[in-house]
Each structure stands twice: as C-alpha cells, then as structure tokens.
Scaffold this active site. Structure first.
Site, mmCIF file in Angstrom:
data_model
loop_
_atom_site.group_PDB
_atom_site.id
_atom_site.type_symbol
_atom_site.label_atom_id
_atom_site.label_comp_id
_atom_site.label_asym_id
_atom_site.label_seq_id
_atom_site.Cartn_x
_atom_site.Cartn_y
_atom_site.Cartn_z
ATOM 1 N N ASP A 145 52.836 -96.054 -35.061
ATOM 2 C CA ASP A 145 51.764 -95.512 -35.894
ATOM 3 C C ASP A 145 51.398 -94.158 -35.282
ATOM 4 O O ASP A 145 50.781 -94.082 -34.224
ATOM 5 C CB ASP A 145 50.572 -96.477 -35.898
ATOM 6 C CG ASP A 145 49.461 -96.029 -36.848
ATOM 7 O OD1 ASP A 145 49.322 -94.811 -37.082
ATOM 8 O OD2 ASP A 145 48.721 -96.903 -37.337
ATOM 9 N N LYS A 149 44.372 -89.685 -43.486
ATOM 10 C CA LYS A 149 43.638 -88.975 -42.436
ATOM 11 C C LYS A 149 43.950 -87.479 -42.498
ATOM 12 O O LYS A 149 43.568 -86.829 -43.441
ATOM 13 C CB LYS A 149 43.980 -89.602 -41.076
ATOM 14 C CG LYS A 149 43.835 -91.132 -41.058
ATOM 15 C CD LYS A 149 42.379 -91.608 -41.122
ATOM 16 C CE LYS A 149 42.216 -93.085 -41.448
ATOM 17 N NZ LYS A 149 42.871 -94.029 -40.570
ATOM 18 N N ARG A 172 58.238 -96.028 -60.344
ATOM 19 C CA ARG A 172 57.926 -96.651 -59.052
ATOM 20 C C ARG A 172 58.717 -96.004 -57.917
ATOM 21 O O ARG A 172 58.299 -96.033 -56.764
ATOM 22 C CB ARG A 172 58.252 -98.143 -59.149
ATOM 23 C CG ARG A 172 57.348 -99.021 -58.315
ATOM 24 C CD ARG A 172 57.515 -100.478 -58.671
ATOM 25 N NE ARG A 172 58.896 -100.883 -58.667
ATOM 26 C CZ ARG A 172 59.428 -101.795 -59.491
ATOM 27 N NH1 ARG A 172 58.669 -102.395 -60.389
ATOM 28 N NH2 ARG A 172 60.695 -102.107 -59.415
ATOM 29 N N TYR A 181 45.767 -100.639 -34.263
ATOM 30 C CA TYR A 181 44.792 -100.576 -35.361
ATOM 31 C C TYR A 181 44.454 -102.001 -35.827
ATOM 32 O O TYR A 181 45.362 -102.800 -36.111
ATOM 33 C CB TYR A 181 45.435 -99.761 -36.485
ATOM 34 C CG TYR A 181 44.634 -99.609 -37.741
ATOM 35 C CD1 TYR A 181 43.411 -98.948 -37.750
ATOM 36 C CD2 TYR A 181 45.121 -100.102 -38.952
ATOM 37 C CE1 TYR A 181 42.695 -98.796 -38.921
ATOM 38 C CE2 TYR A 181 44.411 -99.951 -40.129
ATOM 39 C CZ TYR A 181 43.187 -99.297 -40.109
ATOM 40 O OH TYR A 181 42.488 -99.143 -41.270
HETATM 41 C C1 PLP Z 1 43.181 -95.453 -40.947
HETATM 42 C C2 PLP Z 1 44.338 -95.911 -40.181
HETATM 43 C C3 PLP Z 1 45.329 -96.685 -40.788
HETATM 44 C C4 PLP Z 1 45.214 -97.187 -42.193
HETATM 45 O O1 PLP Z 1 45.121 -96.164 -43.151
HETATM 46 P P1 PLP Z 1 44.476 -96.476 -44.586
HETATM 47 O O2 PLP Z 1 45.021 -95.394 -45.445
HETATM 48 O O3 PLP Z 1 42.997 -96.431 -44.387
HETATM 49 O O4 PLP Z 1 44.946 -97.833 -44.999
HETATM 50 C C5 PLP Z 1 46.409 -97.034 -40.026
HETATM 51 N N1 PLP Z 1 46.531 -96.661 -38.752
HETATM 52 C C6 PLP Z 1 45.601 -95.909 -38.138
HETATM 53 C C7 PLP Z 1 45.796 -95.507 -36.727
HETATM 54 C C8 PLP Z 1 44.467 -95.515 -38.832
HETATM 55 O O5 PLP Z 1 43.534 -94.808 -38.205
#
Ligand code: PLP
Length: 402
Positions: free
Chosen positions: A196, A221, A71, A124
C-alpha cells in the site's frame, strides 16, 4: 478502429513534472480539449463482426486502450491507468472504486483456501479487517508481523505463504518498513509482495525498484487531492499482471469516469502539491517536536524521528501525514484540544489540500508489536495553508491541554 491514446512522447527522458503536465493527454482526439473528457459507456458498439474480432484479438494480445465493454474502461480510464503505471514504474494499472477495494483485490488475487498471508501489524485498519474477517472465511490464514521486522520475516514464512503485505509508513502509526529486505526473503520463498503505497504516492517511493510485485494507491488521497472522489489503483509487474487482471475482472471491479476524471485533473498538480505538503509538514513537525506537550512526532522525514534512516535510504520525499503522540493527559483535555482547532478539521481521510486531525480514540489493534508510547496518538494531515497559521492554531489547542 480501436481507440488508442496518441502515442505519448518518450517519457523516459522527461522530468516527472513534465509528464504530469503532458502525459496521457490527446487533445487532437477530442476536438482540441486540453483534458481527456469524461467518457461514459456501458455498451460499446462494434462496426461489424470483423471489428469485434479484431478487438478481441487485440485484448488477447494484451493491448491497452481497447474499447470492449464499459466495465473494462473508456478513454478516461485508460488515460489514468497509463499515467499511474508510468509514475509507479510498473507494467499495467487497474482501477477500483475505492482505495480499500484496490487493497483487498491486490491481496486476494494470489491466495486460495489453505494459503497463508503475512501482514504488517501497522496495516490500514480496514485491510486488516478484510484479512481477519473475510479471508479467514475462505480458509486463508493471516499472521501479523512487527512492521520493523525487516529480514527477520524469514522466520515467519511458511511453506504456504503466498503474500507478504506491506505498508510503509503505516498510515496510522508511521513505522517504516525495510521493504527491500522483506521482498528479498519473500521472493526466495515464492511469495508476492503487495504494497500500500498511498503515503508516499508514486512520486516519492518507487515500489518496483525496491522489490514490490503489486503496488496499491488510494487515489482518493493525494492523486485526486481535493477530498471529492473515491478511487483506488492497482499497479503490477509484467509477471503478476495476468493473475491480477483476471482476478479484478472476475470480481467486476471498476471505477466510474467522473471520479477518474477528477483523479486525472488532480494528477496534473500532484508534484506541486506534494512539494508544499512536505515543506509545510516538516515545518510543523519541527515546531511540534520542540513543544513540552509532545511525547513524540511520528514523521519519518524529520531527522531523528522513528524510521528516518529507512526513509532517507529508500524515499525521495515525504507527504503531509504524520502522527503526534501527546504527553499523557485527561481524556477531556484531548477532546478540548481537538475541538478548539479552527484550521484542522475533524474527519476521516487525508491527502486533500486541507489540514485534518483524527485522534486515535482506540489505539490501532496490535498483536505482533509493542506500542512504545504512553500518551494519546493523534493523526495530523498538514494541508496547503500557511504553516504559520497552522502552528498558531495548534498553539491555541495546546493551551486547552494544560
Ligand atoms: C484511505 C486509505 C485507504 C483506503 O482508501 P479509500 O479510497 O478511502 O477506500 C487505503 N490505504 C490507506 C493507507 C489509506 O490511507
């Protein structure tokens, strides 16, 4: 005895492209394989009690790369953690099984019952939901603020404000935030700044040079970049490391080695992909801005677009994600526009090599700021296709809007 990555060469004097190619690889440890392999483990066996004690001591001294229990990571994990920490310019990185998991772990690491969070109105959606639906159950209140508030955030800070959560630009509505001004106020009042940083990636925005305490990536992403894995990262300063690490470990957050491997693989080409996403996106944005069907293009790298001045001041590049506000039209015309596109696929998420479209059927929730546009909002992810083909596709779509 302990696993450690081959001492990486002094990255400091290397260009980022060179680091992406060479950083955190150690072929000699794996029989010459170019990439760190997928290393799967729950149990780690120790040679003897002395070995176990030595590893415990290394962990107590905050050493990285110590094999202890699956983990807490394997060499696959450590390679990605080290890469992202370096690219973001932070101290250490932890991984979670999704971007959302990383967002909420970073946010909740600093709060307890009775505390208060300030969160950008452009955040988000699922992060917003976590604050309103879950944190509230634990006695933590959240106030949403106008993303463009800048130093005005001072007026909203309460004695119990622990976290100011920022996202710039917002991934649905693309407001740019004055992060240095917000961070300055937050720090003066003892609050942490959690960012973020998914839109810019660590290549185009350096969070810790702008006052951020913890930076989150949805590695799903651009870092993975091929729409085939879910992963999140949390990168801290030295000052916030222990608190965040303890919180993440206590919640049992981790990520599987297969997904981490895909992120490591994606990372090698991150700078090349981003450069092309940016070039294509700028070309499409410029074309869109000149079309009579368009009310506003929300792409901070486009001169004259909202937030362009902050983007130019703080960012070194732009990714491929933008908002497109169309002139008001009938709901059916919007559906026909979306459905007629051949290269822009309809679906959630972005950051892969391919173009995507997502109409915001319900406008994102807002309670601290006014949405100034009349027409429908559509989100476009500009992929690595030829921009000429993408523009031709959009032209076909616009014909259906008429
Ligand atoms: C997609 C996204 C997330 C979440 O990512 P996941 O891997 O899909 O949970 C968080 N913040 C932003 C800005 C995003 O575009």
């Amino acid at each position: 005895m302990l696993h450690s990555l081959e001492k990486a060469p002094a990255h400091a004097d290397q260009a980022v492209e060179t680091f992406l190619s060479h950083g955190t690889r150690s072929p000699k440890e794996y029989g010459g394989t170019v990439n760190p392999p997928v290393c799967r483990a729950s149990t780690i066996v120790f040679d003897n009690m002395q070995d176990m004690d030595a590893r415990q001591e290394a962990i107590d001294h905050d050493e990285t790369g110590v094999m202890w229990y699956g983990r807490k990571g394997t060499p696959t994990t450590f390679a990605l953690q080290e890469s992202i920490a370096y690219l973001e310019g932070g101290y250490r990185t932890l991984l979670a099984s999704s971007g959302l998991g990383a967002c909420i772990a970073a946010l909740s690491a600093f709060v307890k019952a009775g505390d208060h969070v300030l969160m950008s109105d452009s955040v988000y959606g699922p992060t917003r939901h976590y604050a309103t639906a879950i944190l509230s159950r634990y006695g933590i209140t959240t106030t949403f603020y106008d993303p463009q508030i800048g130093a005005g955030i001072e007026a909203l800070i309460q004695p119990n404000t622990r976290v100011v959560y920022v996202e710039s630009p917002g991934s649905q509505t693309f407001e740019m935030q004055d992060i240095p001004a917000i961070a300055e106020c937050a720090h003066r009042h003892g609050a942490r700044v959690v960012l973020d940083n998914t839109w810019a990636s660590p290549l185009y925005f350096k969070p810790f040079e702008h006052g951020v305490d913890v930076s989150v990536q949805a590695c799903t992403k651009y870092i993975t970049g091929h729409s085939d894995a879910l992963l999140g990262s949390i990168t801290t300063t030295q000052d916030t490391w222990q608190e965040v690490r303890n919180h993440v470990y206590a919640h049992g957050l981790n990520a599987g080695p297969d997904d981490i491997y895909l992120a490591l693989r994606g990372l090698r080409t991150l700078s090349v992909r981003l450069e092309r996403h940016q070039r294509n996106a700028l070309e499409v944005a410029q074309w869109l801005a000149a079309q009579p069907e368009v009310e506003q293009v929300l792409y901070p790298a486009l001169p004259g677009a909202p937030g362009h001045e902050i983007w130019k001041r703080d960012f070194t590049g732009a990714s491929g994600l933008m908002g497109l506000v169309l002139k008001p039209c009938a709901p059916q015309a919007l559906r026909d526009f979306v459905d007629s596109l051949a290269l822009f696929h309809l679906g959630f998420s972005w950051g892969g090599f391919e173009s995507m479209i997502m109409p915001q059927v319900d406008m994102p929730t807002r309670n601290a700021s006014q949405w100034p546009y009349q027409g429908p909002l559509v989100r476009l992810h500009i992929g690595l296709e030829s921009p000429d083909d993408l523009i031709a596709d959009l032209k076909t779509g616009f014909a259906r809007l008429a």
